[in-house]
Design an enzyme around this catalytic site. Structure first.
Site, PDB file in Angstrom:
ATOM      1  N   ARG A  80      -1.705 -31.631  41.576  1.00 60.99           N
ATOM      2  CA  ARG A  80      -1.484 -31.424  40.137  1.00 60.99           C
ATOM      3  C   ARG A  80      -1.927 -30.023  39.747  1.00 60.99           C
ATOM      4  O   ARG A  80      -2.847 -29.463  40.354  1.00 60.99           O
ATOM      5  CB  ARG A  80      -2.333 -32.373  39.294  1.00 60.99           C
ATOM      6  CG  ARG A  80      -2.037 -33.804  39.447  1.00 60.99           C
ATOM      7  CD  ARG A  80      -3.211 -34.562  38.815  1.00 60.99           C
ATOM      8  NE  ARG A  80      -3.392 -35.818  39.481  1.00 60.99           N
ATOM      9  CZ  ARG A  80      -2.949 -36.970  38.998  1.00 60.99           C
ATOM     10  NH1 ARG A  80      -2.332 -37.001  37.849  1.00 60.99           N
ATOM     11  NH2 ARG A  80      -3.137 -38.070  39.660  1.00 60.99           N
ATOM     12  N   HIS A 428      12.218 -21.598  18.292  1.00 59.32           N
ATOM     13  CA  HIS A 428      11.380 -20.517  17.771  1.00 59.32           C
ATOM     14  C   HIS A 428      10.929 -20.799  16.340  1.00 59.32           C
ATOM     15  O   HIS A 428       9.737 -20.745  16.023  1.00 59.32           O
ATOM     16  CB  HIS A 428      12.186 -19.214  17.852  1.00 59.32           C
ATOM     17  CG  HIS A 428      11.436 -18.015  17.379  1.00 59.32           C
ATOM     18  ND1 HIS A 428      11.538 -17.544  16.096  1.00 59.32           N
ATOM     19  CD2 HIS A 428      10.563 -17.205  18.004  1.00 59.32           C
ATOM     20  CE1 HIS A 428      10.757 -16.492  15.953  1.00 59.32           C
ATOM     21  NE2 HIS A 428      10.155 -16.258  17.104  1.00 59.32           N
ATOM     22  N   ARG A 535      -4.807 -12.604 -12.278  1.00 58.09           N
ATOM     23  CA  ARG A 535      -3.894 -11.523 -12.687  1.00 58.09           C
ATOM     24  C   ARG A 535      -3.324 -11.902 -14.056  1.00 58.09           C
ATOM     25  O   ARG A 535      -2.380 -12.684 -14.141  1.00 58.09           O
ATOM     26  CB  ARG A 535      -2.785 -11.372 -11.667  1.00 58.09           C
ATOM     27  CG  ARG A 535      -3.231 -10.903 -10.284  1.00 58.09           C
ATOM     28  CD  ARG A 535      -2.073 -10.998  -9.311  1.00 58.09           C
ATOM     29  NE  ARG A 535      -2.257 -10.218  -8.114  1.00 58.09           N
ATOM     30  CZ  ARG A 535      -2.431 -10.760  -6.888  1.00 58.09           C
ATOM     31  NH1 ARG A 535      -2.456 -12.057  -6.738  1.00 58.09           N
ATOM     32  NH2 ARG A 535      -2.550  -9.974  -5.832  1.00 58.09           N
ATOM     33  N   ARG A 591      -8.861  -9.973 -14.326  1.00 61.40           N
ATOM     34  CA  ARG A 591      -8.445  -8.570 -14.238  1.00 61.40           C
ATOM     35  C   ARG A 591      -7.661  -8.210 -15.491  1.00 61.40           C
ATOM     36  O   ARG A 591      -6.726  -8.923 -15.884  1.00 61.40           O
ATOM     37  CB  ARG A 591      -7.557  -8.362 -13.009  1.00 61.40           C
ATOM     38  CG  ARG A 591      -7.044  -6.940 -12.932  1.00 61.40           C
ATOM     39  CD  ARG A 591      -6.209  -6.718 -11.709  1.00 61.40           C
ATOM     40  NE  ARG A 591      -4.895  -7.306 -11.843  1.00 61.40           N
ATOM     41  CZ  ARG A 591      -3.993  -7.263 -10.871  1.00 61.40           C
ATOM     42  NH1 ARG A 591      -4.283  -6.688  -9.729  1.00 61.40           N
ATOM     43  NH2 ARG A 591      -2.809  -7.791 -11.038  1.00 61.40           N
ATOM     44  N   GLU A 718      -8.754   0.142  -5.679  1.00 60.58           N
ATOM     45  CA  GLU A 718      -7.396   0.071  -5.133  1.00 60.58           C
ATOM     46  C   GLU A 718      -6.859   1.450  -4.804  1.00 60.58           C
ATOM     47  O   GLU A 718      -5.757   1.575  -4.268  1.00 60.58           O
ATOM     48  CB  GLU A 718      -6.448  -0.545  -6.160  1.00 60.58           C
ATOM     49  CG  GLU A 718      -6.830  -1.919  -6.600  1.00 60.58           C
ATOM     50  CD  GLU A 718      -5.857  -2.442  -7.633  1.00 60.58           C
ATOM     51  OE1 GLU A 718      -4.911  -3.108  -7.250  1.00 60.58           O
ATOM     52  OE2 GLU A 718      -6.056  -2.153  -8.827  1.00 60.58           O
ATOM     53  N   GLY A 739      -8.988  -4.216  -3.834  1.00 59.77           N
ATOM     54  CA  GLY A 739      -7.617  -4.729  -3.884  1.00 59.77           C
ATOM     55  C   GLY A 739      -6.876  -4.097  -2.720  1.00 59.77           C
ATOM     56  O   GLY A 739      -6.346  -2.990  -2.828  1.00 59.77           O
ATOM     57  N   THR A 740      -6.864  -4.815  -1.620  1.00 57.48           N
ATOM     58  CA  THR A 740      -6.360  -4.178  -0.392  1.00 57.48           C
ATOM     59  C   THR A 740      -4.843  -4.056  -0.362  1.00 57.48           C
ATOM     60  O   THR A 740      -4.310  -3.383   0.511  1.00 57.48           O
ATOM     61  CB  THR A 740      -6.855  -4.949   0.846  1.00 57.48           C
ATOM     62  OG1 THR A 740      -6.661  -6.339   0.618  1.00 57.48           O
ATOM     63  CG2 THR A 740      -8.308  -4.669   1.117  1.00 57.48           C
ATOM     64  N   ASN A 741      -4.147  -4.692  -1.311  1.00 55.46           N
ATOM     65  CA  ASN A 741      -2.691  -4.504  -1.317  1.00 55.46           C
ATOM     66  C   ASN A 741      -2.377  -3.069  -1.753  1.00 55.46           C
ATOM     67  O   ASN A 741      -1.711  -2.314  -1.052  1.00 55.46           O
ATOM     68  CB  ASN A 741      -2.013  -5.475  -2.279  1.00 55.46           C
ATOM     69  CG  ASN A 741      -2.366  -6.911  -1.968  1.00 55.46           C
ATOM     70  OD1 ASN A 741      -2.689  -7.233  -0.828  1.00 55.46           O
ATOM     71  ND2 ASN A 741      -2.312  -7.768  -2.966  1.00 55.46           N
ATOM     72  N   ASP A 742      -2.869  -2.714  -2.928  1.00 57.44           N
ATOM     73  CA  ASP A 742      -2.623  -1.344  -3.390  1.00 57.44           C
ATOM     74  C   ASP A 742      -3.372  -0.325  -2.539  1.00 57.44           C
ATOM     75  O   ASP A 742      -2.872   0.770  -2.282  1.00 57.44           O
ATOM     76  CB  ASP A 742      -3.016  -1.195  -4.861  1.00 57.44           C
ATOM     77  CG  ASP A 742      -1.862  -1.583  -5.774  1.00 57.44           C
ATOM     78  OD1 ASP A 742      -0.752  -1.078  -5.545  1.00 57.44           O
ATOM     79  OD2 ASP A 742      -2.074  -2.400  -6.681  1.00 57.44           O
ATOM     80  N   CYS A 804     -10.117  -8.818  -2.703  1.00 50.46           N
ATOM     81  CA  CYS A 804      -9.242  -9.794  -3.349  1.00 50.46           C
ATOM     82  C   CYS A 804      -7.773  -9.546  -3.061  1.00 50.46           C
ATOM     83  O   CYS A 804      -6.900 -10.168  -3.652  1.00 50.46           O
ATOM     84  CB  CYS A 804      -9.487  -9.838  -4.848  1.00 50.46           C
ATOM     85  SG  CYS A 804      -9.116  -8.288  -5.664  1.00 50.46           S
TER      86      CYS A 804
HETATM   87  C1  PEP Z   1      -4.259  -5.508  -4.776  1.00 55.22           C
HETATM   88  O1  PEP Z   1      -3.701  -4.474  -5.091  1.00 55.22           O
HETATM   89  O2  PEP Z   1      -4.785  -5.684  -3.660  1.00 55.22           O
HETATM   90  C2  PEP Z   1      -4.312  -6.644  -5.692  1.00 55.22           C
HETATM   91  C3  PEP Z   1      -4.998  -7.735  -5.385  1.00 55.22           C
HETATM   92  O3  PEP Z   1      -3.633  -6.555  -6.851  1.00 55.22           O
HETATM   93  P1  PEP Z   1      -2.062  -6.715  -7.013  1.00 55.22           P
HETATM   94  O4  PEP Z   1      -1.564  -7.368  -5.760  1.00 55.22           O
HETATM   95  O5  PEP Z   1      -1.876  -7.536  -8.221  1.00 55.22           O
HETATM   96  O6  PEP Z   1      -1.587  -5.317  -7.160  1.00 55.22           O
HETATM   97 MG    MG Z   2      -3.250  -4.025  -7.140  1.00 52.24          MG
END
Ligand code: PEP
Ligand code: MG
Length: 853
Positions: A80, A428, A535, A591, A718, A739-742, A804
Site C-alpha cells: 500500500r 476545477h 462606510r 468613517r 490610506e 485602509g489597505t485597499n487605498d 480595516c
Molecule cells: C480602504 O481603502 O482600505 C478601505 C477600507 O476603504 P474603502 O475600501 O472604502 O476605500
Molecule cells: Mg479607502
C-alpha cells in the site's frame, strides 16, 4: 537478513522502536507503527522509505529478497502507498502478491478451486496490466471463470509477455514495488497531488504487509469501521463487513455487506460474530484514545480472530472536522488548544454560508451539481475580468463559465458564486469553489451557455443576459431566477465551543466591517469585538435618500447645503442608533463620508432628466453642473477628508448624527463610546481642522442635550504620506486604522478598479507573486504599515493601531498584523470566525510550538 531489514532506515520492519517517521516513511507507515506499539493485532509489515521508493523508480532496487524473507514463505503479501499526508493519495494497493501455481493448489483445497481460481485470476489480471503493462483489453475481455478461465488468463500473459507468469514471490514483489514507485513519478499523479497541496518533491513510502486472507474456514471476511460520522462528526459506529472478502470489497458490496452494529435494516456482524465485534470495537476505541484522532479502521476477521490492517484519519467534512475536534477535547483525548489547531480556518466558510430559506419560493431555472455549499445572489457575468470589475463596484456577481481554468481563479475570488456548464465534483470550479467557500454549481448542462452572446437559455426558453440577477444554491444544485429569501448560516454548539476556545487563546482583536444593521447583526452573531469600519456613504444610496443627497450636492451656498443636510440628519441618526444598539456597547468605528460626490450623480441622460425634474432645474443646468464636477482621477480627487475640509457641512451633520445617536443609545443600554474615523488623510493640518469642527459639534450637542459623552477620533491611513507622517498625526488622535485597499492602490500607483485587466498577466509572469489587492503585499505596503505603526506609537503610546482593508480577514495578513503588534484587524462579517480561528492558531503556535493541522 532480519537484522538488515530491522536496522535499515530504508527497508524497515515495523516494530515499536523502528526508526519510522511520517516525514521519511509516510503517514500510513507511522500509523501502523503506532498500532504496533498499542499491541494491536497488526500483521507483520515492512516499510519502505521515500528514499528507497525514489531509488526504485530509477531502477536501483533495494535487497527485495531480504524484505521478502521477513514474511512466512507461504504468506500472501500486499503493498500500500504511504505518502507523508494521506490526503495526497498514491497508487492503488496491490493485494495477493505471492499467488502462484503452488498457492493455487493449496488454496483450492482450503477454499475450493473456484474461489482459488478467482483469486489467482484477479492477481494475474492486475499484475498484467499494472506491473507488466500489457494490453488491458486482453485481460478485461476474458471473464476468467474457474480453472479454465485461469488457464486462459495465464496463457494470455505468457503470449503477450513472452515469458510465463512469474512464480517467485520475490520477483512479483519487485515488479509491484517498481510499478508503484514509477506511478508516483508520473505527470498526472504529480499534478493530482499538487492540486491537493502536496509540494513538488513530495515523497512516497510503500508498506509491504502480510495478508490475512479474509477467506477460508470459520468466520472470515473483511470490513471497515469508524466511530464518528464523516459528514456530521457525530458519534456513530458506522461501516460494513463482508464475509469471505478482501480489501475494501465490503464497501462496494451493497446489500450483501453486513452492518456492524445490530441494525433494523439488516443482519449485522454483532449478531454473526459477537466476540469479534466486541474485540473490534475495543480496538477502535483504543485507537481513538491513543492515536488521539477519529480513525477509520480497516480490519480482517480470520477464523473468528480480528486483525487490524490499517487505520486512517476519517475523511471529514468541515462541519464534521469541528465536531470531531471538539468531542475529542471534551472527552479529554486532546486539549482544547489542540482542537483549535486541528480545524482549518478556511474550511469554516462552509459552515458559515447562507442558505435559501426553506419556505422561500424557488423559481428554478435549471439544476446542475451542487459542488460547493451555500447560496448566493448576484448579477450574471461571463468573464473573470467582468467579475473583478463588478467586485470593484461592490456589486455581487455570479461568474458564469463553460468551465473554469486557473486564469479564472481571480474572477472566482471576486464573484459571490460560480456556475459552470461542464464538470463534476472534482472539476476545477468545484475544487476551487469549495476551497474558497464559494457557492458553486457545476455541470449545469440543462442551461444553454452562449458565452459569446453572453446569454444563458433555460430549458423553458427563458433567456438570461449579463447583469440579470440569479441565485445559485450550491447545496441543492439549483439555479434560481431572482433573489429568494435567505437563511443565515446555522452555527451549532460544537462550532460555538471551538470558537470559545479560540477566543481564549487569541491575542489580537477581531472586528467586522459593517455598513448596515444587517451586517452589524451578522458581525454580532459571529462575536466580532466591534465594528472596525462602517462606510457611511452606503447609507446615502438608499432609496429616498439619494435625491436628498443630490439636492445637497446641487445646493449653491453653505446654508443651502446645511438646510438639505438637516433632512438627512434624522436618517443618519437612526442608522447609528441601530448600529449602537445591535453592538451593545462594543466599539463602533464610523468613517466619515469618503467617496467623490460625483458618484451620487446620474451618468445617463434619462437619469439627468429625472434629476432636473426633481430639482426643478433645466436639464442643461444639471448636465453642465455634472460635467463641471467630473475629475480625471476621481479616486485621487475631491473625496474623503478633502471634502470634509472644503465642504464641512457634511462632516458636521454626520458628527451631530453620531453624537445624538450616542446619547440616544446610551439611554437604554450600555454607554456608547463612538469612534469617528477620518478617511484619506495625508497631512496633519487636515486632522487639526476636522478635529476642531468635530469637537465643536460635540460641545454643541452636549450643551443642547445637557448630557455628557466621550468619543474617540482617529485617522484612516490610506495614503503613503499619512503612514510616513504618522508621528505628527498620532498626537491628535486616539487611533490609526490602515485602509489597505487605498493604501495598496497608492503605494503601487495601481488602480484598484482597473488593475484586474492585466493582473492575471502580471501574476502569471511573476511580476507580482499575488494580486496585492487580495493578498497583502508584506514587502511594500507592509513596510508602510510597520513604519506608520511604529512612528505613530512612538509619538502617542496610547494609540490603537488596526487594519480595516479587505486584507483584514486573510490569515496571512493577520499573522503580519499580529507580529507588528496591531490591536485588532477588521474584516467582512463572514470572515470574522475565520479570522478568530486563524488568530488563535497563531497565538497557540507561538506559545506551544504546535502546528495547525
Ligand atoms: C480602504 O481603502 O482600505 C478601505 C477600507 O476603504 P474603502 O475600501 O472604502 O476605500
Ligand atoms: Mg479607502
Amino acid at each position: 537478513m532480519g537484522a538488515a531489514v530491522q536496522k535499515n532506515p530504508h527497508t524497515t520492519l515495523v516494530t515499536p522502536d523502528a526508526p519510522i517517521d511520517a516525514a521519511t516513511h509516510g503517514g500510513r507507515a507511522k500509523c501502523l507503527q503506532r498500532l504496533v506499539r498499542l499491541d494491536l493485532p497488526v500483521p507483520r509489515t515492512v516499510s519502505l522509505s521515500f528514499e528507497a521508493v525514489k531509488r526504485i523508480a530509477v531502477g536501483q532496487m533495494p535487497d527485495i529478497a531480504a524484505v521478502d524473507d521477513q514474511f512466512p514463505p507461504d504468506a500472501l503479501l500486499c503493498v500500500r502507498p504511504s505518502s507523508e499526508d494521506p490526503d495526497w493519495g498514491g497508487p492503488g494497493a496491490v493485494l495477493n502478491i505471492g499467488m502462484n501455481d503452488a498457492q493455487y493448489a493449496r488454496l483450492s483445497e482450503r477454499l475450493g478451486p473456484r474461489a482459488a481460481a478467482a483469486l489467482y485470476s484477479r492477481f494475474v489480471q492486475g499484475y498484467a496490466t499494472h506491473v507488466a503493462r500489457l494490453d488491458p483489453d486482453l485481460f478485461d475481455s476474458e471473464p476468467a471463470e474457474g480453472h479454465k478461465g485461469l488457464q486462459r488468463m495465464l496463457r494470455a500473459y505468457e503470449d503477450e509477455a513472452d515469458e510465463p507468469f512469474p512464480q517467485s514471490r520475490t520477483d512479483q514483489l519487485s515488479g509491484v514495488l517498481r510499478s508503484m514507485a514509477r506511478a508516483w513519478e508520473g505527470t498526472s499523479a504529480r499534478l493530482l497531488r499538487q492540486a491537493k497541496g502536496a509540494p513538488a518533491d513530495a515523497g512516497l513510502g510503500l508498506v509491504v504487509q502480510e495478508m490475512i486472507p479474509g477467506l477460508g474456514q470459520g468466520e472470515c471476511g473483511s470490513g471497515v469501521l469508524q466511530l464518528a460520522d464523516p459528514v456530521t462528526g457525530l458519534p456513530q459506529l458506522t461501516g460494513r463487513y463482508l464475509s469471505q472478502s478482501q480489501g475494501r470489497e465490503a464497501l462496494g458490496a451493497g446489500a450483501a455487506a453486513l452492518y456492524l452494529e445490530k441494525d433494523p435494516r439488516g443482519p449485522s456482524l454483532e449478531e454473526l460474530a459477537p466476540e469479534a465485534f466486541e474485540a473490534l470495537k475495543a480496538d477502535a476505541a483504543l485507537m481513538r484514545r491513543r492515536l488521539r484522532e477519529e480513525m477509520q479502521v480497516e480490519f480482517v476477521i480470520q477464523d473468528g480472530q480480528v486483525h487490524i490492517l490499517d487505520g486512517v484519519r476519517i475523511p471529514r467534512s468541515p462541519r464534521a472536522a469541528v465536531r470531531i475536534a471538539v468531542r475529542l477535547a471534551e472527552d479529554g483525548v486532546i486539549t482544547p488548544q489542540e482542537a483549535v489547531m486541528r480545524v482549518d480556518p478556511h474550511s469554516l466558510n462552509e459552515l458559515l454560508h447562507r442558505q435559501v430559506a426553506p419556505d422561500a419560493d424557488r423559481d428554478v431555472l435549471a439544476a446542475g451539481i451542487g459542488a460547493s455549499p451555500g447560496a448566493a445572489t448576484g448579477r450574471i457575468v461571463f468573464s473573470a475580468t467582468a467579475a473583478q470589475a463588478s467586485a470593484a463596484r461592490r456589486e455581487n456577481c455570479i461568474l458564469v463559465r463553460r468551465e473554469t481554468a486557473p486564469e479564472d481563479v481571480r474572477g472566482m475570488h471576486a464573484a459571490v458564486g460560480v456556475l459552470t456548464e461542464k464538470g463534476g465534483m472534482t472539476s476545477h470550479a468545484a475544487v476551487i469553489g469549495r476551497g474558497l467557500g464559494l457557492p458553486c454549481i457545476v455541470g449545469a448542462s440543462e442551461l444553454t451557455f452562449n458565452t459569446r452572446d453572453k446569454t444563458l437559455r433555460a430549458p423553458d426558453g427563458r433567456i438570461l443576459r449579463e447583469g440579470d440577477i440569479v441565485t445559485i444554491d450550491g447545496s441543492s444544485g439549483q439555479v434560481l431566477a431572482g433573489e429568494p429569501a435567505m437563511l443565515e448560516a446555522a452555527l451549532d454548539d460544537a462550532f460555538q465551543t471551538l470558537m470559545g476556545w479560540a477566543d481564549a487563546a487569541r491575542d489580537i482583536g477581531i472586528r467586522a466591517n459593517a455598513d448596515t444593521p444587517a451586517d452589524a447583526q451578522t458581525a454580532r452573531n459571529f462575536d466580532a469585538q466591534g465594528i472596525g469600519l462602517c462606510r457611511t456613504e452606503h447609507m446615502f444610496f438608499e432609496p429616498g435618500r439619494l435625491t436628498v443627497m443630490r439636492e445637497m450636492i446641487f445646493a449653491d451656498t453653505s446654508s443651502g447645503r446645511a438646510a438639505v443636510l438637516a433632512r438627512l440628519l434624522p436618517m443618519q441618526r437612526e442608522d447609528f442608533i441601530q448600529l449602537f444598539r445591535i453592538m451593545e456597547g462594543s466599539p463602533v468605528c464610523i468613517r466619515l463620508f469618503d467617496p467623490p460626490l460625483h458618484e451620487f450623480l446620474p451618468a445617463s441622460r434619462s437619469g439627468q432628466r429625472e434629476l432636473a425634474e426633481a430639482l426643478d432645474l433645466p436639464v442643461s443646468d444639471v448636465t453642465r453642473r455634472i460635467e463641471a464636477m467630473a475629475e480625471y482621477n476621481p479616486m485621487l480627487g475631491l473625496r474623503g477628508v478633502r471634502l470634509g475640509v472644503t465642504v464641512p457641512e457634511i462632516y458636521e451633520m454626520q458628527a451631530r448624527a453620531i453624537f445624538e445617536a450616542t446619547i440616544e443609545a446610551s439611554r437604554s443600554g450600555d454607554p456608547v463610546v463612538p469612534e469617528i474615523m477620518i478617511p484619506l488623510v495625508s497631512a496633519k493640518r487636515e486632522v487639526e481642522l476636522i478635529k476642531a469642527r468635530v469637537d465643536a459639534v460635540a460641545a454643541a450637542v452636549r450643551s443642547e442635550r445637557g448630557r455628557n459623552f466621550t468619543y474617540r477620533l482617529g485617522v484612516m491611513v490610506e495614503t503613503p504620506r499619512a503612514a510616513l507622517r504618522a508621528a505628527e498625526i498620532a498626537p491628535h488622535v486616539s487611533f490609526l486604522s490602515f485602509g489597505t485597499n487605498d493604501l495598496t492602490q497608492m503605494t503601487y500607483g495601481l488602480s484598484r478598479d482597473d488593475a484586474g485587466r492585466f493582473m492575471s498577466d502580471y501574476v502569471r509572469k511573476g511580476v507580482f507573486p499575488e494580486d496585492p489587492f487580495h493578498v497583502l503585499d508584506i514587502d511594500g505596503v507592509g513596510e508602510l504599515l510597520k513604519l506608520g505603526a511604529e512612528r505613530g506609537r512612538a509619538a502617542n503610546p496610547d494609540l490603537t493601531v488596526s487594519i480595516c482593508g479587505e486584507h483584514g480577514g486573510n490569515p496571512e495578513s493577520i499573522a503580519f498584523c499580529r507580529e507588528a503588534g496591531f490591536d485588532y484587524v477588521s474584516c467582512s462579517p463572514f470572515r470574522v470566525p475565520v479570522a478568530r480561528l486563524a488568530a488563535a492558531q497563531l497565538a497557540i503556535a507561538e506559545e506551544t510550538g504546535q502546528k495547525p493541522g
